[in-house]
Scaffold this motif. Structure first.
Motif, PDB file in Angstrom:
ATOM      1  N   LYS A 182      -2.279   1.477   5.091  1.00 21.79           N
ATOM      2  CA  LYS A 182      -2.379   2.155   3.800  1.00 21.79           C
ATOM      3  C   LYS A 182      -3.861   2.216   3.389  1.00 21.79           C
ATOM      4  CE  LYS A 182       2.188   0.526   2.329  1.00 21.79           C
ATOM      5  NZ  LYS A 182       2.948  -0.246   1.297  1.00 21.79           N
ATOM      6  N   PRO A 183      -4.646   3.047   4.088  1.00 27.10           N
ATOM      7  CA  PRO A 183      -6.089   3.040   3.849  1.00 27.10           C
ATOM      8  C   PRO A 183      -6.500   3.469   2.451  1.00 27.10           C
ATOM      9  CG  PRO A 183      -5.456   4.862   5.283  1.00 27.10           C
ATOM     10  CD  PRO A 183      -4.268   3.979   5.164  1.00 27.10           C
ATOM     11  N   TYR A 184      -5.786   4.423   1.844  1.00 26.40           N
ATOM     12  CA  TYR A 184      -6.193   4.890   0.514  1.00 26.40           C
ATOM     13  C   TYR A 184      -5.881   3.833  -0.548  1.00 26.40           C
ATOM     14  CZ  TYR A 184      -6.248   9.346   3.054  1.00 26.40           C
ATOM     15  OH  TYR A 184      -6.483  10.334   3.973  1.00 26.40           O
ATOM     16  N   PHE A 185      -4.820   3.099  -0.342  1.00 29.07           N
ATOM     17  CA  PHE A 185      -4.496   1.973  -1.220  1.00 29.07           C
ATOM     18  C   PHE A 185      -5.590   0.919  -1.131  1.00 29.07           C
ATOM     19  CE2 PHE A 185      -1.143  -1.629  -1.924  1.00 29.07           C
ATOM     20  CZ  PHE A 185      -1.661  -1.873  -3.192  1.00 29.07           C
ATOM     21  N   LEU A 186      -6.038   0.649   0.094  1.00 31.72           N
ATOM     22  CA  LEU A 186      -7.082  -0.357   0.305  1.00 31.72           C
ATOM     23  C   LEU A 186      -8.403   0.081  -0.334  1.00 31.72           C
ATOM     24  CD1 LEU A 186      -8.127  -2.952   1.627  1.00 31.72           C
ATOM     25  CD2 LEU A 186      -8.460  -1.647   3.744  1.00 31.72           C
ATOM     26  N   ILE A 187      -8.775   1.365  -0.153  1.00 30.74           N
ATOM     27  CA  ILE A 187     -10.003   1.874  -0.765  1.00 30.74           C
ATOM     28  C   ILE A 187      -9.912   1.791  -2.283  1.00 30.74           C
ATOM     29  CG2 ILE A 187     -11.397   3.957  -1.125  1.00 30.74           C
ATOM     30  CD1 ILE A 187     -10.648   4.766   1.769  1.00 30.74           C
ATOM     31  N   ALA A 188      -8.759   2.180  -2.834  1.00 29.85           N
ATOM     32  CA  ALA A 188      -8.574   2.138  -4.288  1.00 29.85           C
ATOM     33  C   ALA A 188      -8.694   0.710  -4.819  1.00 29.85           C
ATOM     34  CB  ALA A 188      -7.209   2.721  -4.662  1.00 29.85           C
ATOM     35  N   ASP A 189      -8.100  -0.229  -4.106  1.00 30.10           N
ATOM     36  CA  ASP A 189      -8.168  -1.632  -4.517  1.00 30.10           C
ATOM     37  C   ASP A 189      -9.618  -2.132  -4.512  1.00 30.10           C
ATOM     38  OD1 ASP A 189      -6.708  -4.399  -4.823  1.00 30.10           O
ATOM     39  OD2 ASP A 189      -8.089  -4.675  -3.142  1.00 30.10           O
ATOM     40  N   GLN A 190     -10.337  -1.827  -3.445  1.00 30.46           N
ATOM     41  CA  GLN A 190     -11.734  -2.257  -3.313  1.00 30.46           C
ATOM     42  C   GLN A 190     -12.594  -1.687  -4.437  1.00 30.46           C
ATOM     43  OE1 GLN A 190     -13.603  -4.018  -0.965  1.00 30.46           O
ATOM     44  NE2 GLN A 190     -15.658  -3.123  -1.066  1.00 30.46           N
ATOM     45  N   LEU A 191     -12.479  -0.390  -4.675  1.00 28.65           N
ATOM     46  CA  LEU A 191     -13.321   0.246  -5.688  1.00 28.65           C
ATOM     47  C   LEU A 191     -12.970  -0.218  -7.094  1.00 28.65           C
ATOM     48  CD1 LEU A 191     -13.531   3.908  -4.311  1.00 28.65           C
ATOM     49  CD2 LEU A 191     -15.281   2.123  -4.193  1.00 28.65           C
ATOM     50  N   THR A 192     -11.679  -0.318  -7.385  1.00 24.80           N
ATOM     51  CA  THR A 192     -11.269  -0.692  -8.739  1.00 24.80           C
ATOM     52  C   THR A 192     -11.697  -2.112  -9.062  1.00 24.80           C
ATOM     53  OG1 THR A 192      -9.347   0.767  -8.439  1.00 24.80           O
ATOM     54  CG2 THR A 192      -9.362  -0.639 -10.378  1.00 24.80           C
ATOM     55  N   ARG A 193     -11.621  -3.006  -8.071  1.00 29.30           N
ATOM     56  CA  ARG A 193     -12.089  -4.379  -8.295  1.00 29.30           C
ATOM     57  C   ARG A 193     -13.598  -4.440  -8.522  1.00 29.30           C
ATOM     58  NH1 ARG A 193     -12.035  -7.229  -4.286  1.00 29.30           N
ATOM     59  NH2 ARG A 193     -11.066  -5.983  -2.635  1.00 29.30           N
ATOM     60  N   GLY A 195     -15.308  -2.048 -10.369  1.00 31.38           N
ATOM     61  CA  GLY A 195     -15.705  -1.304 -11.555  1.00 31.38           C
ATOM     62  C   GLY A 195     -15.519   0.194 -11.515  1.00 31.38           C
ATOM     63  N   ILE A 196     -14.829   0.721 -10.498  1.00 27.99           N
ATOM     64  CA  ILE A 196     -14.675   2.172 -10.357  1.00 27.99           C
ATOM     65  C   ILE A 196     -13.190   2.533 -10.352  1.00 27.99           C
ATOM     66  CG2 ILE A 196     -15.154   4.167  -8.878  1.00 27.99           C
ATOM     67  CD1 ILE A 196     -17.365   2.056  -7.668  1.00 27.99           C
ATOM     68  N   GLY A 197     -12.791   3.403 -11.256  1.00 30.57           N
ATOM     69  CA  GLY A 197     -11.404   3.852 -11.297  1.00 30.57           C
ATOM     70  C   GLY A 197     -11.093   4.765 -10.114  1.00 30.57           C
ATOM     71  N   VAL A 198      -9.812   4.831  -9.745  1.00 35.95           N
ATOM     72  CA  VAL A 198      -9.394   5.661  -8.608  1.00 35.95           C
ATOM     73  C   VAL A 198      -8.073   6.344  -8.936  1.00 35.95           C
ATOM     74  CG1 VAL A 198      -8.745   5.710  -6.165  1.00 35.95           C
ATOM     75  CG2 VAL A 198     -10.505   4.108  -6.944  1.00 35.95           C
ATOM     76  N   LEU A 199      -8.013   7.653  -8.662  1.00 42.19           N
ATOM     77  CA  LEU A 199      -6.756   8.393  -8.714  1.00 42.19           C
ATOM     78  C   LEU A 199      -6.406   8.810  -7.289  1.00 42.19           C
ATOM     79  CD1 LEU A 199      -4.410   9.917 -10.016  1.00 42.19           C
ATOM     80  CD2 LEU A 199      -5.959  11.852 -10.400  1.00 42.19           C
TER      81      LEU A 199
END
Length: 455
Positions: A182-193, A195-199
């Motif tokens: 689940k690469p997009y889930f992983l990228i979203a988790d990394q960025l959000t932790r 300081g960057i929101g992800v849609l």
């Protein structure tokens, strides 16, 4: 007499309950040549029938929807017409389903039992999460359909920069799920932790999104991403001046197209993005993959000749699926006759005339890249066989330079494949075997670069 009647009633009652108990997760193995493949079905009860999805991780198939799934007299019948595949199995007394796939008249035994496929994916984020997550929907007003996704923010309250993940080829859900990764889930988790929101959102006809993926082109995907941008601009938690796009693979064409057509995008991350024209990309991809399969130079050259003529037809045609099929079938019949078996010809024609693939063959990424004046990070792995790094990164760099964009970072990372996994050969067969979902080094580069653009 009464005793016999009671026994019959109990038998009918138990059989009725038993015959309907097929909802849930089922799994089994098929053997094709010498290769064993895990197959999983997820079955849900609907009003008069069943909704079913299929996963075959080693083939990169995830959440493939069946057109129909019926259970009549303990016989389960499942149809996947797009794959030319049908499954038929008998629900046995011990709670298993004994049956076979049928593909072009050939039976492939597949017995199923309750359970799920377990793959070791150590990077997959696990709750509890330190950030805010919300299931959202937004409208593509032009096409009057609803798309569904997940918005993650560092906190529930505040004002944050945000990125939209633009997915790669094929019907992708919001997590980019394939082969248990689940690469997009992983990228979203990394960025959000950090300081960057992800849609991230399900493509048309996938997951909870409306529409039909079979009609999706690069232009259609661009329209959906623009709708996602419009939605984010309505959210008080989003800094509308700091909306970026992360485009992977074909999403790396969609993202520059969107950025070149709107002033709402402030930065781009291109992951394994094509730079060369689509027909050239498809030819180089085919040659690179066939080389790893052990084909010699003559065989590779013959393969190039086989598809180049069809690509030339697609390049100069309108995206009309039926007309394209007719034109290319005529081309192959006239050129090769019976030397090109009909079943192989039809399979190839169906693949290259799908709306998504045909629009890729017609694409000219440089036309979008030359118009972009926002910061760009373009990354690729040196073992990427689907979008070869050297030729595509070079064209991306030259196109951005031609457009006088001097805020560009180009990176080729060692020993990474098309999915940015650390790998040995880059072959697609490795994707499911590798436990790593996404290189931590690549994740860190993406994170620090976006933080720099949004500080």
């Amino acid at each position: 007499m009464n005793r016999i009647l009671i026994i019959l009633l109990l038998s009918i009652f138990s059989m009725s309950l038993f015959s309907q108990d097929i909802t849930g997760d089922w799994m089994g193995k098929v053997t094709i040549n010498t290769m064993k493949l895990d197959v999983a079905f997820h079955i849900e009860k609907m009003a008069d029938n069943y909704a079913l999805t299929m996963d075959i991780p080693l083939q990169g198939l995830s959440g493939v929807k069946a057109e129909s799934a019926t259970l009549i007299d303990s016989i389960l019948t499942i149809s996947f017409p797009d794959l030319k595949l049908e499954y038929k199995g008998n629900l046995s007394e011990n709670g298993e389903i004994i049956g076979s796939f049928m593909q072009r008249g050939n039976p492939i035994p597949l017995n199923l039992k309750k359970g799920t496929i377990k793959l070791n994916r150590p990077q997959e984020p696990k709750p509890p999460f330190s950030y805010y997550s919300e299931e959202i929907t937004f409208m593509n007003v032009a096409d009057t359909l609803k798309l569904a996704g997940t918005l993650t923010l560092p906190k529930k309250d505040g004002k944050f920069p945000v990125v939209i993940i633009v997915s790669g080829s094929g019907p992708q859900n919001r997590d980019g799920e394939m082969m248990g990764h689940k690469p997009y889930f992983l990228i979203a988790d990394q960025l959000t932790r950090n300081g960057i929101g992800v849609l991230r959102f399900d493509e048309r006809g996938v997951g909870a999104s409306e529409g039909d993926f079979n009609t999706v082109t690069i232009a259609v995907s661009s329209s959906d991403v623009k709708s996602a941008v419009d939605y984010l601009k309505t959210r008080k938690e989003i800094d509308a001046s700091k909306i970026g796009l992360i485009g992977h693979s074909i999403g790396g064409i969609v993202a520059p197209k969107v950025a070149s057509e709107t002033e709402n995008i402030s930065f781009l991350v291109l992951l394994a993005a094509p730079g060369v024209n689509g027909d050239i990309l498809m030819l180089s991809q085919k040659a690179a993959i066939e080389k790893t399969m052990g084909l010699n130079e003559m065989q590779i050259a013959q393969g190039q000749e086989l598809v180049k003529g069809a690509y030339d037809i697609i390049k100069n045609s309108k995206l009309d699926n039926t007309s394209l099929k007719d034109s290319i079938n005529s081309f192959y019949s006239n050129k090769y006759g019976k030397m090109f078996p009909e079943n192989q010809r039809k399979m190839l024609v169906a693949q290259i005339t799908s709306f998504e693939v045909a629009s890729l063959i017609q694409s000219k990424p440089s036309e979008y890249l030359e118009k972009i004046d926002v910061p760009v990070l373009a990354m690729n792995g040196d073992k990427d066989l689907q979008v070869p790094a050297d030729e595509n990164l070079m064209v991306i760099k030259n196109s951005l330079t031609k457009g006088s964009n001097d805020s560009v970072k180009i990176m080729k990372l060692e020993n990474l494949n098309h999915l940015f996994q650390e790998c040995k050969t880059g072959a697609m067969s490795e994707y499911s075997e590798i436990e790593q979902t996404f290189s931590p080094t690549a994740l860190d580069v993406i994170t620090s670069w976006i933080q720099e653009q949004t500080k």
